[in-house]
Scaffold this motif. Structure first.
Motif, mmCIF file in Angstrom:
data_model
loop_
_atom_site.group_PDB
_atom_site.id
_atom_site.type_symbol
_atom_site.label_atom_id
_atom_site.label_comp_id
_atom_site.label_asym_id
_atom_site.label_seq_id
_atom_site.Cartn_x
_atom_site.Cartn_y
_atom_site.Cartn_z
ATOM 1 N N GLN A 1 31.634 36.463 41.585
ATOM 2 C CA GLN A 1 32.652 37.097 40.751
ATOM 3 C C GLN A 1 32.191 38.467 40.262
ATOM 4 N N LYS A 2 30.920 38.599 39.952
ATOM 5 C CA LYS A 2 30.408 39.877 39.465
ATOM 6 C C LYS A 2 30.572 40.971 40.517
ATOM 7 N N VAL B 1 34.317 41.833 40.955
ATOM 8 C CA VAL B 1 34.801 42.676 39.856
ATOM 9 C C VAL B 1 34.323 44.110 40.037
ATOM 10 N N SER C 1 39.503 41.929 31.390
ATOM 11 C CA SER C 1 39.698 40.477 31.422
ATOM 12 C C SER C 1 40.612 40.076 32.575
ATOM 13 N N ASN D 1 38.586 40.001 35.686
ATOM 14 C CA ASN D 1 37.800 38.763 35.732
ATOM 15 C C ASN D 1 38.649 37.590 36.218
ATOM 16 N N GLN E 1 38.101 35.369 39.587
ATOM 17 C CA GLN E 1 37.977 33.914 39.525
ATOM 18 C C GLN E 1 38.973 33.233 40.456
#
Length: 511
Positions: free
Chosen positions: A180-181, A184, A201, A204, A208
């Motif tokens: 995920q990092k 993003v 957000s 994120n 996800q």
């Protein structure tokens, strides 16, 4: 000019652009630098992780007129015609729609001819696991010993479906899911260049939902850009996709913990009226409970984003109050429900029934209605309960209707003894004698009720051992006759017998 999807516009053009697949890109670059080019490669991995993009980059790199440290220059004549798809020497074939023996035979007949403009002929066969058994057999010999100017690159999401004879002839590279990092980070770069106004957000959430697939993440960002008025927030994103927010799932969890059926039905009603996908809701709720379980074990709150401070505190409290066994039972029940929803006619009813089942496994400490039980006085919620009153209530509610139970038992001498109990008459007799005793002692409060004694003549009554054996056999007979209710009612009683006369006594002295 027609719109180009973001995932196509931002398709990697060099090995350095490929995100989080260094275990694949590094050896490929080194093979080009060293000039050790293989004749067959297998790229396997989940969707959207860069298999086809890497295959195209490799096709450009082996034919590039001016490669830069293993990467294609993307400026020479060969790179440009490969990028626009006009070079016939690089062919991309979809095995899902070209999976017959004839399609593969056409390829094997073409490979003998030299490339027209490039150094190598490169055949990229996507979804190669869709080829038929005959097509694989037709490809085997050419795949093992192709001409020196031919390179095969096979891409698949299901390598286990490829015959071992094909796997053994290829250099295999496995593509991993992207974290995920890293997703993003790439989305931030795209959003900045495309001037997309989106909250961190929301990025994120997209990362996800993409489940490790970069293409899915970029496609979702493109959809949000087209369908949401800026700025793009969590709430707008959830409404567009039709998924349930984590804050809503938190409310559902609290309602189940509190055994608040009215609130649960109200929340399900809200979800139905808002047009949410009920089947997807179950999957998301299971994921929410999984995150709660991970928080309970690791004390890590990294999986919770977009929550206020008070909501995070509530999540911490839930992770303490709900046991891991309860969470596992909930997740298991939701998994069963998710599998069964495709077979039910009314999804809403199935979800409501499942939530009622979840409430039944909630431990007392997680329930907002607490039972303050005093073991010494037998009080529940400050109301004293007398054991004899409980027994009387059970008898009245059962409405025995003159049930007679007969049980034949063999005694020690082998003779048949018939024990007959008129449950209603004996219980009424016991209650009547207890009532008489209470009237005799009405002038003073007795310390304890004394059991009613049938006969003081011990010499004429059968021995205590025989009483117990016959009585236990009688109770066992009730079980065999499927009268568990009578067995449970009569088990705690005191039994006194004289010959064939039996007395069942209920008293709060029973322990």
């Amino acid at each position: 000019m027609s719109h180009i999807a973001l995932y196509r516009e931002w398709r990697p053009q060099t090995f350095s652009d490929v995100v989080a697949q260094n275990q694949v890109t590094y050896p490929l670059k080194q093979s080009i630098i060293n000039g050790s080019i293989g004749h067959a490669y297998l790229f396997s991995g989940t969707r959207g992780t860069g298999k086809t993009s890497t295959a195209k980059i490799f096709a450009k790199a082996v034919n590039c007129l001016d490669p830069k440290n293993g990467d294609p220059c993307n400026q020479c004549e060969i790179c440009e015609v490969i990028n626009d798809g006009s070079l016939l020497d690089v062919m991309e074939i979809d095995a899902a729609s070209n999976n017959s023996v004839d399609n593969i035979r056409r390829i094997t007949e073409e490979v003998v001819f030299m490339p027209t403009r490039a150094k190598y002929k490169v055949y990229i066969i996507d979804e190669v696991h869709m080829l038929s058994a005959g097509a694989f057999n037709a490809l085997l010999k050419t795949l093992e010993e192709p001409p020196s100017h031919v390179i095969f690159i096979l891409a698949t999401t299901e390598p286990h479906r490829i015959p071992a004879t094909v796997l053994s002839r290829c250099l295999r590279f496995d593509f991993r899911r992207i974290s995920q990092k890293e997703i993003v980070g790439n989305l931030v770069k795209i959003a900045t260049n495309e001037e997309i106004e989106i909250e961190d957000s929301a990025l994120n959430v997209i990362a996800q939902l993409s489940d490790g697939a970069m293409r899915d993440a970029i496609s979702l960002l493109d959809q949000a850009k087209s369908g949401i008025t800026p700025p793009i927030t969590n709430e707008k994103l959830f409404d567009m996709i039709g998924i349930v927010q984590d804050q809503f799932l938190l409310k559902v969890t609290v309602a189940i913990c509190n055994n608040d059926l009215k609130e649960i039905l109200n929340l399900v009603e809200q979800m139905v009226m808002s047009g949410k996908d009920l089947e997807r809701f179950i999957t998301e709720f299971a994921q929410f409970l999984r995150n709660l379980l991970i928080t309970q074990i690791t004390k890590n709150m990294d999986d919770w984003f977009g929550f206020s401070e008070s909501q995070l505190n509530l999540i911490k409290q839930l992770s303490k109050d709900i046991s891991s066994d309860t969470l596992l039972n909930w997740i298991e029940e939701l998994s069963k429900l998710s599998n069964n929803l495709r077979f039910v006619s009314d999804v809403r009813v199935a979800i409501e029934i499942s939530f009622i089942k979840l409430m039944k496994v909630v431990e007392p400490k997680t329930n907002s209605i607490t039972l303050d039980k005093d073991e010494n006085t037998g009080k529940i919620d400050n109301k004293e309960v007398n054991s004899s009153d409980v027994s009387t209530t059970k008898v009245d509610n059962e409405d025995l209707e003159k049930v007679r139970v007969a049980k034949k038992i063999e005694d020690d001498s082998g003779k048949k003894v018939i024990t007959e109990i008129d449950a209603e008459q004996k219980i009424k007799s016991s209650k009547k004698e207890e009532s008489i005793e209470e009237e005799e002692h009405s002038s003073s409060t007795p310390a304890k009720k004394q059991p009613v004694v049938i006969s003081n003549d011990k010499s004429k009554s059968m021995d205590n051992k025989s009483q117990k054996e016959i009585w236990q056999a009688t109770l066992d007979g009730l079980v065999k006759k499927n009268r568990i209710d009578l067995k449970m009612l009569l088990s705690p009683a005191i039994i006194e017998a004289k010959d064939q006369d039996w007395k069942i006594i209920f008293s709060d002295d029973l322990k």
